[in-house]
Design a protein around this motif. Structure first.
Motif, PDB file in Angstrom:
ATOM      1  N   LYS A  17       0.822  -1.215   0.000  1.00 15.19           N
ATOM      2  CA  LYS A  17       0.000   0.000   0.000  1.00 15.19           C
ATOM      3  C   LYS A  17       0.855   1.264   0.000  1.00 15.19           C
ATOM      4  O   LYS A  17       0.558   2.212  -0.722  1.00 15.19           O
ATOM      5  CB  LYS A  17      -0.840   0.036   1.283  1.00 15.19           C
ATOM      6  N   SER A  36      -2.717   9.832  10.210  1.00 16.84           N
ATOM      7  CA  SER A  36      -3.429   9.218  11.329  1.00 16.84           C
ATOM      8  C   SER A  36      -2.695   9.444  12.637  1.00 16.84           C
ATOM      9  O   SER A  36      -1.490   9.683  12.641  1.00 16.84           O
ATOM     10  CB  SER A  36      -3.522   7.704  11.111  1.00 16.84           C
ATOM     11  N   ARG A  40       1.155   3.334  18.424  1.00 15.13           N
ATOM     12  CA  ARG A  40       2.324   2.457  18.234  1.00 15.13           C
ATOM     13  C   ARG A  40       3.586   3.310  18.075  1.00 15.13           C
ATOM     14  O   ARG A  40       3.515   4.433  17.595  1.00 15.13           O
ATOM     15  CB  ARG A  40       2.108   1.505  17.051  1.00 15.13           C
ATOM     16  N   ARG A  43       8.454   3.494  13.546  1.00 12.57           N
ATOM     17  CA  ARG A  43       9.479   2.592  12.973  1.00 12.57           C
ATOM     18  C   ARG A  43      10.626   3.468  12.473  1.00 12.57           C
ATOM     19  O   ARG A  43      10.421   4.658  12.228  1.00 12.57           O
ATOM     20  CB  ARG A  43       8.881   1.818  11.786  1.00 12.57           C
ATOM     21  N   TYR A  52       2.665   9.509  10.734  1.00 11.28           N
ATOM     22  CA  TYR A  52       1.654   9.427  11.797  1.00 11.28           C
ATOM     23  C   TYR A  52       1.867  10.577  12.767  1.00 11.28           C
ATOM     24  O   TYR A  52       2.935  11.182  12.807  1.00 11.28           O
ATOM     25  CB  TYR A  52       1.835   8.126  12.614  1.00 11.28           C
ATOM     26  N   GLU A  71     -12.841   8.384  12.418  1.00  8.04           N
ATOM     27  CA  GLU A  71     -12.948   6.942  12.679  1.00  8.04           C
ATOM     28  C   GLU A  71     -11.745   6.551  13.488  1.00  8.04           C
ATOM     29  O   GLU A  71     -10.719   7.219  13.439  1.00  8.04           O
ATOM     30  CB  GLU A  71     -12.999   6.136  11.368  1.00  8.04           C
ATOM     31  N   HIS A  75      -6.139  -2.189  16.813  1.00  9.11           N
ATOM     32  CA  HIS A  75      -5.675  -3.464  16.253  1.00  9.11           C
ATOM     33  C   HIS A  75      -4.175  -3.565  16.440  1.00  9.11           C
ATOM     34  O   HIS A  75      -3.507  -2.566  16.678  1.00  9.11           O
ATOM     35  CB  HIS A  75      -6.077  -3.627  14.764  1.00  9.11           C
ATOM     36  N   TYR A  80      -5.408   3.256  16.319  1.00  8.75           N
ATOM     37  CA  TYR A  80      -5.138   4.013  15.106  1.00  8.75           C
ATOM     38  C   TYR A  80      -6.403   4.815  14.797  1.00  8.75           C
ATOM     39  O   TYR A  80      -7.498   4.257  14.868  1.00  8.75           O
ATOM     40  CB  TYR A  80      -4.910   3.095  13.894  1.00  8.75           C
ATOM     41  N   GLY A  81      -6.257   6.079  14.427  1.00  7.29           N
ATOM     42  CA  GLY A  81      -7.456   6.839  14.103  1.00  7.29           C
ATOM     43  C   GLY A  81      -7.166   8.039  13.220  1.00  7.29           C
ATOM     44  O   GLY A  81      -6.037   8.530  13.158  1.00  7.29           O
ATOM     45  N   ASP A  99      -5.088   5.891   4.419  1.00  6.00           N
ATOM     46  CA  ASP A  99      -4.567   4.519   4.471  1.00  6.00           C
ATOM     47  C   ASP A  99      -5.075   3.913   5.772  1.00  6.00           C
ATOM     48  O   ASP A  99      -4.451   4.082   6.819  1.00  6.00           O
ATOM     49  CB  ASP A  99      -3.030   4.584   4.426  1.00  6.00           C
ATOM     50  N   GLU A 101      -7.556   0.587   7.797  1.00  2.75           N
ATOM     51  CA  GLU A 101      -8.005  -0.812   7.652  1.00  2.75           C
ATOM     52  C   GLU A 101      -9.549  -0.874   7.605  1.00  2.75           C
ATOM     53  O   GLU A 101     -10.219   0.136   7.800  1.00  2.75           O
ATOM     54  CB  GLU A 101      -7.353  -1.709   8.718  1.00  2.75           C
TER      55      GLU A 101
HETATM   56  P1  5GP Z   1       1.075   0.067  10.419  1.00  8.32           P
HETATM   57  O1  5GP Z   1       1.231  -0.139  11.901  1.00  8.32           O
HETATM   58  O2  5GP Z   1       1.708  -1.030   9.616  1.00  8.32           O
HETATM   59  O3  5GP Z   1       1.518   1.454   9.980  1.00  8.32           O
HETATM   60  O4  5GP Z   1      -0.481   0.016  10.091  1.00  8.32           O
HETATM   61  C1  5GP Z   1      -1.238  -1.091  10.444  1.00  8.32           C
HETATM   62  C2  5GP Z   1      -2.622  -0.951   9.875  1.00  8.32           C
HETATM   63  O5  5GP Z   1      -3.285   0.178  10.448  1.00  8.32           O
HETATM   64  C3  5GP Z   1      -2.689  -0.741   8.373  1.00  8.32           C
HETATM   65  O6  5GP Z   1      -3.637  -1.661   7.839  1.00  8.32           O
HETATM   66  C4  5GP Z   1      -3.203   0.669   8.221  1.00  8.32           C
HETATM   67  O7  5GP Z   1      -3.994   0.798   7.052  1.00  8.32           O
HETATM   68  C5  5GP Z   1      -4.027   0.824   9.452  1.00  8.32           C
HETATM   69  N1  5GP Z   1      -4.226   2.230   9.837  1.00  8.32           N
HETATM   70  C6  5GP Z   1      -3.351   3.237   9.751  1.00  8.32           C
HETATM   71  N2  5GP Z   1      -3.901   4.382  10.164  1.00  8.32           N
HETATM   72  C7  5GP Z   1      -5.181   4.097  10.506  1.00  8.32           C
HETATM   73  C8  5GP Z   1      -6.278   4.879  10.987  1.00  8.32           C
HETATM   74  O8  5GP Z   1      -6.212   6.091  11.172  1.00  8.32           O
HETATM   75  N3  5GP Z   1      -7.434   4.222  11.231  1.00  8.32           N
HETATM   76  C9  5GP Z   1      -7.578   2.896  11.028  1.00  8.32           C
HETATM   77  N4  5GP Z   1      -8.769   2.367  11.272  1.00  8.32           N
HETATM   78  N5  5GP Z   1      -6.570   2.123  10.567  1.00  8.32           N
HETATM   79  C10 5GP Z   1      -5.383   2.720  10.307  1.00  8.32           C
END
Ligand code: 5GP
Length: 184
Positions: A17, A36, A40, A43, A52, A71, A75, A80-81, A99, A101
Motif C-alpha cells: 500500500k 493518522s 504504536r 518505525r 503518523y 474513525e 488493532h 489508530y485513528g 490509508d 483498515e
Molecule cells: P502500520 O502499523 O503497519 O503502519 O499500520 C497497520 C494498519 O493500520 C494498516 O492496515 C493501516 O492501514 C491501518 N491504519 C493506519 N492508520 C489508521 C487509521 O487512522 N485508522 C484505522 N482504522 N486504521 C489505520
C-alpha cells in the motif's frame, strides 16, 4: 472551491500500500495524505506528522472522548485513528487519501457515504507472506498473526467500491488513478 473527495485505501500489511500510495502522490501532487494518530511507536525512518502523529494511549483516549476522530480502531495492540479536523482541512484543498483498515473504512463510509473505498489485494496469500518476511520489520512470531488478520481483511473486500490487485505497484497505482479519474 469544491471540497475534495475522501479516498480510502485498504489492504493487508505487506500488500505494498505504501509504495502504491507513494506512486499515486508522485503522479498527482494535488492529492493530500490524511495523517493518522497512533499509539504504536515509530518505525525507523517514520516522521512525526508525516507518517503518523505518535501519541500516548492517554492522549488517544482523550481524543476519543472529545469526539476528535472521524474513525478509529484498535488493532495489533494499538489504537489508530483519523483526526477529523486535519482530514476536513485537507479536503478543503483537494482529494484526501486515507490509508486505513476495514473497520475504520466502514466507519468512514457510514459518516461520509460518498467516500470512495478501494481495496488492494496481493496476487496470492503466499506472495503476501513472502513480502511480509522480506520487509524485515515484522518479528517472526507476528507473521502468523498478521496472516490471520490479512485473511480477515481480504474477506472484507466485498463491500468496498473497488478491488485492485497489486502484482506491480506502478500498474496498481495507475489502475486506481484511472478509477478515480472516471469518478470525477
Ligand atoms: P502500520 O502499523 O503497519 O503502519 O499500520 C497497520 C494498519 O493500520 C494498516 O492496515 C493501516 O492501514 C491501518 N491504519 C493506519 N492508520 C489508521 C487509521 O487512522 N485508522 C484505522 N482504522 N486504521 C489505520
Amino acid at each position: 472551491m469544491k471540497k475534495g473527495r475522501l479516498i480510502v485505501i485498504s489492504g493487508a500489511s505487506g500488500v505494498g500500500k505504501g509504495t502504491v500510495l507513494g506512486i499515486m502522490m508522485e503522479k498527482h501532487p494535488d492529492f493530500r495524505f490524511s495523517v493518522s494518530a497512533t499509539t504504536r511507536p515509530p518505525r525507523p525512518g517514520e516522521k512525526e506528522g508525516v507518517h503518523y502523529y505518535f501519541v500516548t494511549k492517554e492522549k488517544f483516549e482523550d481524543m476519543i472522548a472529545r469526539g476528535e476522530f472521524l474513525e478509529y480502531d484498535a488493532h495489533a495492540k494499538n489504537y489508530y485513528g483519523t483526526p477529523r479536523a486535519q482530514a476536513e482541512e485537507k479536503q478543503e484543498l483537494g482529494d484526501v487519501l486515507l490509508d486505513i483498515e476495514p473497520k475504520g473504512a466502514m466507519q468512514v463510509k457510514q459518516a461520509v457515504p460518498d467516500a470512495i473505498l478501494i481495496f488492494i489485494m496481493p496476487p496470492s496469500l503466499e506472495e503476501l507472506e513472502r513480502r511480509l518476511r522480506g520487509r524485515g520489520d515484522t518479528p517472526e512470531d507476528q507473521i502468523a498473526l498478521r496472516m490471520e488478520r490479512a485473511a480477515w481483511e481480504m474477506a472484507q473486500r466485498v463491500w468496498y467500491d473497488h478491488v485492485v490487485v497489486n502484482d506491480d505497484p506502478e500498474k496498481c497505482a495507475d489502475e486506481i488513478l484511472h478509477i478515480l479519474a472516471k469518478g470525477q
